[in-house]
Design an enzyme around this catalytic site. Structure first.
Site, PDB file in Angstrom:
ATOM      1  N   GLU B 284     -33.340  -5.058  43.828  1.00 20.69           N
ATOM      2  CA  GLU B 284     -32.925  -6.375  44.301  1.00 20.69           C
ATOM      3  C   GLU B 284     -34.126  -7.319  44.402  1.00 20.69           C
ATOM      4  O   GLU B 284     -34.027  -8.508  44.079  1.00 20.69           O
ATOM      5  CB  GLU B 284     -32.259  -6.236  45.680  1.00 20.69           C
ATOM      6  CG  GLU B 284     -31.318  -7.367  46.027  1.00 20.69           C
ATOM      7  CD  GLU B 284     -30.403  -6.995  47.187  1.00 20.69           C
ATOM      8  OE1 GLU B 284     -29.259  -6.585  46.910  1.00 20.69           O
ATOM      9  OE2 GLU B 284     -30.821  -7.072  48.350  1.00 20.69           O
ATOM     10  N   GLU B 287     -34.865  -8.422  41.028  1.00 20.03           N
ATOM     11  CA  GLU B 287     -33.834  -9.376  40.599  1.00 20.03           C
ATOM     12  C   GLU B 287     -34.119 -10.764  41.175  1.00 20.03           C
ATOM     13  O   GLU B 287     -34.006 -11.774  40.476  1.00 20.03           O
ATOM     14  CB  GLU B 287     -32.449  -8.887  41.047  1.00 20.03           C
ATOM     15  CG  GLU B 287     -31.309  -9.752  40.506  1.00 20.03           C
ATOM     16  CD  GLU B 287     -29.946  -9.376  41.095  1.00 20.03           C
ATOM     17  OE1 GLU B 287     -29.852  -8.373  41.822  1.00 20.03           O
ATOM     18  OE2 GLU B 287     -28.988 -10.126  40.803  1.00 20.03           O
ATOM     19  N   CYS B 311     -25.015  -5.377  49.686  1.00 15.90           N
ATOM     20  CA  CYS B 311     -24.938  -4.014  50.226  1.00 15.90           C
ATOM     21  C   CYS B 311     -23.663  -3.755  51.006  1.00 15.90           C
ATOM     22  O   CYS B 311     -23.256  -2.628  51.195  1.00 15.90           O
ATOM     23  CB  CYS B 311     -26.097  -3.761  51.193  1.00 15.90           C
ATOM     24  SG  CYS B 311     -27.680  -4.136  50.496  1.00 15.90           S
ATOM     25  N   SER B 331     -26.133 -10.732  44.315  1.00 13.48           N
ATOM     26  CA  SER B 331     -27.002  -9.796  43.599  1.00 13.48           C
ATOM     27  C   SER B 331     -26.126  -8.828  42.807  1.00 13.48           C
ATOM     28  O   SER B 331     -25.048  -8.432  43.256  1.00 13.48           O
ATOM     29  CB  SER B 331     -27.850  -9.017  44.604  1.00 13.48           C
ATOM     30  OG  SER B 331     -28.369  -7.855  44.005  1.00 13.48           O
ATOM     31  N   LYS B 370     -16.580   1.043  53.052  1.00 20.30           N
ATOM     32  CA  LYS B 370     -17.156   1.937  52.050  1.00 20.30           C
ATOM     33  C   LYS B 370     -16.098   2.866  51.462  1.00 20.30           C
ATOM     34  O   LYS B 370     -16.235   3.350  50.346  1.00 20.30           O
ATOM     35  CB  LYS B 370     -18.269   2.781  52.676  1.00 20.30           C
ATOM     36  CG  LYS B 370     -19.475   1.982  53.110  1.00 20.30           C
ATOM     37  CD  LYS B 370     -20.440   1.732  51.969  1.00 20.30           C
ATOM     38  CE  LYS B 370     -21.614   0.882  52.429  1.00 20.30           C
ATOM     39  NZ  LYS B 370     -22.303   0.216  51.324  1.00 20.30           N
ATOM     40  N   GLU B 373     -14.708   0.820  48.842  1.00 25.31           N
ATOM     41  CA  GLU B 373     -15.698   0.606  47.793  1.00 25.31           C
ATOM     42  C   GLU B 373     -15.795   1.811  46.857  1.00 25.31           C
ATOM     43  O   GLU B 373     -15.883   1.657  45.629  1.00 25.31           O
ATOM     44  CB  GLU B 373     -17.071   0.325  48.420  1.00 25.31           C
ATOM     45  CG  GLU B 373     -18.149  -0.026  47.406  1.00 25.31           C
ATOM     46  CD  GLU B 373     -19.546  -0.096  48.026  1.00 25.31           C
ATOM     47  OE1 GLU B 373     -19.841   0.725  48.910  1.00 25.31           O
ATOM     48  OE2 GLU B 373     -20.332  -0.968  47.615  1.00 25.31           O
ATOM     49  N   GLU B 378     -15.163  -0.369  39.484  1.00 26.74           N
ATOM     50  CA  GLU B 378     -16.536  -0.619  39.033  1.00 26.74           C
ATOM     51  C   GLU B 378     -17.451   0.562  39.328  1.00 26.74           C
ATOM     52  O   GLU B 378     -18.588   0.585  38.847  1.00 26.74           O
ATOM     53  CB  GLU B 378     -17.119  -1.853  39.740  1.00 26.74           C
ATOM     54  CG  GLU B 378     -16.412  -3.174  39.460  1.00 26.74           C
ATOM     55  CD  GLU B 378     -15.321  -3.468  40.481  1.00 26.74           C
ATOM     56  OE1 GLU B 378     -14.845  -2.515  41.165  1.00 26.74           O
ATOM     57  OE2 GLU B 378     -14.911  -4.641  40.595  1.00 26.74           O
ATOM     58  N   CYS B 527     -24.871  -3.001  59.980  1.00 25.41           N
ATOM     59  CA  CYS B 527     -24.182  -1.711  59.856  1.00 25.41           C
ATOM     60  C   CYS B 527     -24.128  -0.954  61.179  1.00 25.41           C
ATOM     61  O   CYS B 527     -23.211  -0.178  61.418  1.00 25.41           O
ATOM     62  CB  CYS B 527     -24.869  -0.842  58.819  1.00 25.41           C
ATOM     63  SG  CYS B 527     -24.945  -1.633  57.219  1.00 25.41           S
TER      64      CYS B 527
END
Lengths: 388, 597
Positions: B284, B287, B311, B331, B370, B373, B378, B527
Site C-alpha cells: 500500500e 501504491e 483493510c 487502494s 470478514k 469478505e 474476488e 478493529c
C-alpha cells in the site's frame, strides 16, 4: 361540591357578532402579557382531554428566549368516540385560525401549523382555501403570522404532542422523553404551544367577549362550556355544547335511551362509569375530565366486548417503543380472552389490574398510561361480564 | 464555562452533580446500580425499555432514570415498592415476548435480559407467551449476521447503532403496536440489503436477537479431518481482547497464550495476520508513492487521490454502496486477511509441501464483515477460496472453552515460521490510526532514509479516539529517487465508525478537503472495537484495548513493517517486488459499485 344543571349553550358554532379580523385588532391593541393574562384569568383549560391551563402554557412559551417559536393546532382527533373537531373545522375554521393568530401574537410565533388527522383529508381542500384567505388578510394587516396545513397519516399516537412533532418533522411518530416539554422544546425542538382545536376557538371567544363572559359558565375548577361528542345507545347522537360541571345523571337523562347501563367518559382512554355512580360523577376537571367523547351503553351491550374492542385498539395503536405499553396492551387483551375462555382463573384479572397500574406509572406517554382507566373501571364494575 | 451544580437526594443520600446529569449517572456516583437495557454509552438515549424506572417524590409517574435529568431538591428512590413491582413487571413483559430457549442460544450466559430474569428470580411465566411462530424463523441469509426476531426486545440499540455510529440504517423500526418490529428495508433478507456486515449491532444487542453466523462446527470438522492441513491466522486486535471472554482482566495482552491455545485446539499451522499486515504496508505504501508520482510528475489526471485504505471489509462494502463514484480512490490492496489466504494456499503451501486442495485456512478476526469478505468472488486468487472460515474473537473463546483449556494457566508460545513474524507496525493495525501510523513509519523512511520525526516512532497525532483525525508531515531532504516529493507536505486523515467516514467522504467529494491518504475503519476505535470482539463494548473498554495494543508495539524490537525479516524473505523468494506481477495476481483486487437500496 359545586354542580350545575345541564345547560346547553351555543358559543362555538355561533357566528353572530364574530368578525375575526376585529377580534385580532382588539388583541393586538393589548400587550402580549395582557392577552396571556386574559387567558389565564378566564380559567380556560385544554379541551383535548388533559386539561392543562392554556394561559400558563402560553406564558411558559412566551418566557422562553428563542427567535423561532411555533403555534400548533392539534387536529389529530383520534380518540374513539370524538368527532367535534371535525365539525368545528368544517363549520367555523376562522375561529380556530384566529385563536392560533392570537396565540402567535401572545407568544411571539410567526408560524402556525394545523396537524390534521389523516382520515379528515376530505376537509383539506376547503380548509386550505380558507387558510389562504386568512393568511392573505393577516399580511394585509401587516401581522406576521402564517398558518400551514399538515396531514397526519392515520396513527392514533400522533395526537400525543411530542409524537405529533416527530411526525411533522418527518420521523416515525413516537413520543419523546419528557422533560423537555413543548413549551421549551417542541416542534423542531423550538418553544411551541400546542393546543386542541376547540381550545383555540374558546381563545377567540375569550378575546372577543372577555374572560368574565367565559367565567360565567362552568364551575370553579371547570370554567366555560365544552363540546361533547355523544354516541352509542342514544336517540340523540351528535355534537352538543354543554356547560361544564354537570352530574352524569343529568347527562344520561338528557341523552340516554332509558336503559343506560354505563357511560364511557373520555373515549377509549377514559373511564367507564356504571349506572350506580351516575349521580356522584361530575363531568369536569373536578370529576372525570373528557376530551368530549361520551359513549353510552345500554343493557344490551356486553362490557366484555366493549373492553375487548378498546384493548384491540390500544394493542394496534401503541407506537410500540416502550415495553409497558407495547407488551402490556397485548397481555391485557390476551388475558381477558384467556379468562373468558377459562384458560386462566378469574383471579388472573387481579394480576392484570396490577399490570394496568404498572402501565399507568411506567409507560412513556399518555397512551400506555391511560389504558388502566378503561381496564380497571370496566373490570371493577362489570367483573361478571368479563368472566362469564 | 462551568455548569450549575444541582443538589438532590437519592435513597435519602445527598449528592451534588452538574446540571443536565441524568438520574442514572447521579445514582452511579453514589454506587447505586440501576438496571438498564435500552441504554448504551455509545448511543443516544431512548428511554423505551423502562427497566431503569425510579420513583421521584411528588411526580405522578415513575421516571426513566436514563432519560430524566436531575433537578434541584429532587428526591429519588431507586428501590421503592412501586419501582420493584414495575421493574419486575417490565422484565416479565419482555420475557413474555422473548423466545427464552436460553440453553440453545449463542448468547447464553452473556444475555442482559437473562441476567435481569435471574436477578429478579422470574421463573414461571406469569404472563401469556406472545412469541409469534413466524418470528422463530431465523434470518441466516447473511454470511456475517444472524437475525432472530423471536429474541428481540425492541430496545432499538441496533437501530441507533446502525444509524448513529454507522450512518447505514440497515435496521429500522417498522409497524406499530403488537406488529412493531426491527426490520430491514421492506423486510428483505439481511444479505440483500445495504448492510456492511460490521456487526456493531451484535456488539450492542442485549439479547441473542443479533449474533454472528457461527462456523465453529465447520472448523472443528476440519480440525478433526486428518486429511486436512488446517492453518489459522490471528488478526492484530484479537490478542488484546480475547482474554476478556476467558476471565482475564480488561486490556490484558494474551498473544503467547492465544498461540498456545490454538495449538491445543488442534490447528496444524499457527500463523499471524500481522505478517500480512506488514506486507500490506509495503504494497500500500508503494501504491501511494506510485499514485503521488503519477499525479505530481506525470500529471496523470486519471489517478485518484486521496487514496483510501482497504483493510476494513465493512468500509469496503459501505463505499461500494454509498460512495461508489469514489471507488477509484480505494487502494487496490486486499485486506491483510485476504492477502494471507492467497499466500497461504500458494507460497506457504509450496514451501511446506502441502497440497492447497487439502488446506483449510481459518481466520480469527475481531470482525464479522470478514466472514462476508472471505466469501467474495474476488477472493479466490489462489485457485481456491483463499480463506475458508472466519471466526470471531468470541467464537475462538468459545472453542477454547469447549476444548477444556484453562487459558489463564497456559504457557506462552510463538507463531510458526515463514508467515508468522511481525513488527509493532502490524500490531497497531488493530487500533484506529494504526494503519496510517504504520504506513507513515515506512513511507517516510523509504522516501527520506530517516525515521519518522516523532519520539520513539510514536506518531501521536494519528492516535486517539476522536472520530476524525488529521495530520500533516513534511517531506524534506528526500532521497534522489523521490525528488518529486521534496517539500511536499503529506496530508492524511483518519476516520473510524462509518458515520465519521461519511463526513470525510462528503468533504472529499465536495472538494472541501484535500488529503493524500485516508485511513478508514468501519468500527468505532478501529478493529479493537470490531463487531466480532467480546461483548460489552464502551468507550472505556476500547480505550483499554488501545492501550494494550500500543504497549505491545512499544515492547517489540522491530516496529517498522519494512524490517520484518519474513516479509523481506517473501519478496526475495516469491513476490520479487512490491506491486510486481505476483502481487498483482494475489494481493490486489478491484471492487464494483453496489446499489444504494
Amino acid at each position: 361540591m359545586e354542580t350545575n344543571v345541564l345547560k346547553k349553550v351555543d358559543i362555538i358554532f355561533d357566528i353572530t357578532d364574530c368578525d375575526y379580523l376585529k377580534i385580532l385588532d382588539r388583541c393586538m391593541s393589548k400587550t402580549q402579557d395582557e392577552v396571556i393574562l386574559d387567558i389565564i384569568d378566564s380559567g380556560l383549560k385544554g379541551r383535548g382531554g388533559a386539561g392543562f391551563p392554556t394561559g400558563l402554557k402560553w406564558k411558559f412559551t412566551k418566557n422562553e428566549d428563542s427567535d423561532v417559536k411555533y403555534v400548533i393546532c392539534n387536529a389529530d382527533e383520534g380518540e374513539p368516540g370524538t368527532f367535534k373537531d371535525r365539525e368545528i373545522l368544517d363549520r367555523v375554521p376562522e375561529k380556530v385560525f384566529t385563536g392560533m393568530a392570537i396565540c402567535g401574537y401572545a407568544i411571539g410565533a410567526k408560524e402556525g401549523y394545523i396537524y390534521l388527522r389523516g382520515e379528515y383529508n376530505f376537509l383539506k381542500k376547503n380548509l386550505q382555501a380558507k387558510i389562504d384567505l386568512f393568511n392573505k388578510q393577516t399580511i394585509e394587516k401587516n401581522f406576521d403570522f402564517t398558518i400551514f396545513l399538515r396531514s397526519g397519516s392515520g396513527a392514533y399516537i400522533c395526537g400525543e404532542e411530542s409524537a405529533l412533532f416527530e411526525s411533522m418533522e418527518g420521523f416515525r411518530g413516537e413520543p419523546r422523553n419528557k422533560p423537555p416539554y413543548p413549551t421549551i422544546a417542541g416542534y423542531n425542538w423550538k418553544p411551541t404551544v400546542i393546543n386542541n382545536v376547540e381550545t383555540l376557538v374558546y381563545v377567540s371567544m375569550i378575546c372577543n367577549l372577555g374572560p368574565d363572559k367565559f367565567k360565567e359558565l362552568g364551575t370553579k375548577d371547570s370554567r366555560g362550556s365544552k363540546v361533547f361528542s355523544v354516541s352509542g345507545d342514544t336517540p340523540n347522537a351528535g355534537i352538543y355544547e354543554i356547560e361544564l360541571g354537570m352530574p352524569l345523571e343529568q347527562f344520561v337523562d338528557a341523552f340516554g335511551d332509558g336503559d343506560t347501563k354505563a357511560v364511557q367518559v373520555g373515549g377509549a382512554s377514559g373511564h367507564c362509569v356504571p349506572r350506580k355512580n351516575f349521580n356522584d360523577t361530575i363531568i369536569g376537571f373536578e370529576g372525570i375530565p373528557t376530551g368530549g367523547s361520551m359513549m353510552i351503553f345500554n343493557s344490551s351491550r356486553s362490557m366484555y366486548n366493549v373492553l375487548h374492542d378498546y384493548l384491540e385498539f390500544f394493542t394496534e395503536e401503541s407506537c410500540g417503543q416502550c415495553t409497558p405499553c407495547r407488551v402490556g396492551c397485548q397481555q391485557l387483551l390476551k388475558g381477558i380472552e384467556a379468562v373468558k375462555k377459562g384458560d386462566r382463573k378469574p383471579s388472573y384479572l387481579e394480576e392484570l389490574k396490577k399490570l394496568a397500574l404498572t402501565m399507568k406509572s411506567a409507560a412513556k406517554c399518555g397512551l400506555g398510561q391511560s389504558v388502566a382507566n378503561p381496564f380497571n373501571s370496566i373490570i371493577d364494575n362489570f367483573r361478571e361480564e368479563i368472566i362469564y | 464555562m462551568s455548569k450549575y451544580l444541582v443538589n438532590l437526594k437519592i435513597n435519602n443520600i445527598p449528592v451534588t452533580v452538574e446540571e443536565g446529569t441524568t438520574i442514572l449517572d447521579a445514582a452511579k456516583k453514589l454506587n447505586f446500580s440501576i438496571p438498564t437495557l435500552c441504554y448504551h454509552e455509545d448511543l443516544s438515549v431512548a428511554g423505551n425499555c423502562r427497566v431503569c424506572l425510579v420513583e421521584v417524590s411528588g411526580a405522578r409517574n415513575l421516571a426513566a432514570s436514563c432519560a430524566t435529568p436531575v433537578s434541584e431538591g429532587m428526591e429519588v428512590f431507586t428501590n421503592s415498592k412501586n419501582v420493584r413491582t414495575s421493574r419486575k413487571h417490565v422484565v416479565e413483559l419482555l420475557l413474555s415476548e422473548h423466545n427464552a430457549d436460553c440453553t440453545k442460544c449463542f448468547k447464553n450466559g452473556h444475555c442482559e435480559l437473562q441476567d435481569l430474569a435471574s436477578a429478579y428470580r422470574i421463573g414461571d411465566h406469569v404472563f401469556i407467551d406472545l412469541v409469534k411462530p413466524k418470528d422463530k424463523v431465523i434470518d441466516i441469509s447473511s454470511p456475517s449476521i444472524c437475525k432472530d426476531d423471536s429474541k428481540c426486545i425492541r430496545c432499538q440499540r441496533c437501530v441507533r447503532t446502525c444509524a448513529e455510529l454507522q450512518a447505514v440504517s440497515a435496521l429500522a423500526v417498522c409497524h406499530k403496536g403488537d406488529h412493531q418490529r426491527i426490520s430491514t428495508f421492506l423486510g428483505k433478507p439481511m444479505h440483500e440489503v445495504v448492510c456492511t456486515n460490521c456487526g456493531q449491532c451484535i456488539n450492542r444487542c442485549p439479547t441473542g436477537a443479533l449474533t454472528e453466523r457461527s462456523y465453529i462446527e465447520e472448523v472443528w470438522e476440519a480440525i478433526n479431518d486428518l486429511g486436512k492441513h488446517v492453518v489459522v491466522q490471528t488478526a492484530p486486535a484479537v490478542r488484546v481482547a480475547l482474554g476478556e471472554d476467558l476471565g482475564m482482566e480488561l486490556g490484558t495482552r494474551v498473544t503467547g497464550k492465544m498461540v498456545s491455545a490454538l495449538r491445543h485446539v488442534g490447528f496444524d499451522s499457527v500463523l499471524d495476520t500481522d505478517f500480512t499486515a506488514d506486507l500490506t504496508i509495503l504494497e500500500e505504501g508503494n501504491e501511494l508513492l506510485r499514485r503521488l508520482k503519477k499525479v505530481l510528475v506525470d500529471k496523470d489526471e486519471t489517478v485518484a487521490l486521496p487514496m483510501f485504505t482497504s483493510c476494513s471489509p465493512g468500509w469496503i462494502k459501505y463505499i461500494e454502496h454509498m460512495f461508489s463514484e469514489q471507488l477509484p480512490n480505494l487502494s487496490t490492496c486486499k485486506s491483510p486477511q485476504q492477502m494471507f489466504g492467497a499466500l497461504a494456499k500458494t507460497y506457504y503451501a509450496q514451501r511446506k509441501n502441502i497440497n492447497p486442495k487439502n488446506m483449510v485456512v481459518v481466520s480469527i478476526m475481531p470482525c464479522t464483515a470478514k466472514k462476508f469478505e472471505s466469501g467474495r468472488p474476488e477472493m479466490r486468487d489462489s485457485g481456491y477460496q483463499d480463506v475458508d472460515y472466519v471466526l470471531t474473537t468470541r467464537e475462538l473463546a468459545m472453542m477454547i472453552k469447549q476444548a477444556g483449556i484453562d487459558f489463564s494457566k497456559l504457557d506462552e508460545d510463538g507463531y510458526d515460521t515463514i508467515m508468522g513474524d511481525s513488527t509493532g507496525a502490524a500490531v497497531i493495525f488493530g487500533s484506529t490510526g494504526g494503519v496510517m501510523e504504520a504506513a507513515l513509519r515506512t513511507v517516510y523512511e523509504v522516501v527520506t532514509g530517516r525515521e519518522v520525526p516523532f519520539t520513539n516512532l510514536n506518531i501521536v497525532p494519528v492516535r486517539g479516539m476522536e472520530g476524525v483525525k488529521e495530520a500533516r508531515i513534511m517531506l524534506k531532504d528526500v532521497k534522489p529517487d523521490f525528488s518529486y516529493l521534496e517539500g511536499v507536505e503529506v496530508s492524511v486523515a483518519i476516520a473510524h465508525g462509518l458515520s465519521n467516514a461519511k463526513k470525510i467522504m462528503e468533504a472529499v467529494r465536495d472538494g472541501k478537503a484535500t488529503y493524500h491518504f485516508v485511513e478508514v475503519m468501519a468500527c468505532p476505535g478501529g478493529c479493537l472495537g470490531g463487531g466480532g470482539q467480546p461483548i460489552p463494548t464502551s468507550p472505556d473498554i476500547r480505550k483499554k484495548r488501545a492501550e494494550a495494543i500500543y504497549s505491545e508495539d512499544e515492547g517489540l524490537i522491530r516496529r517498522k513493517s519494512h524490517e520484518n525479516p519474513e516479509v523481506l524473505q517473501i519478496y526475495k523468494e516469491f513476490l520479487i517486488e512490491p506491486l510486481g506481477h505476483k502481487s498483482h495476481d494475489l494481493l490486489h483486487t478491484h471492487y464494483k459499485p453496489r446499489k444504494r437500496y
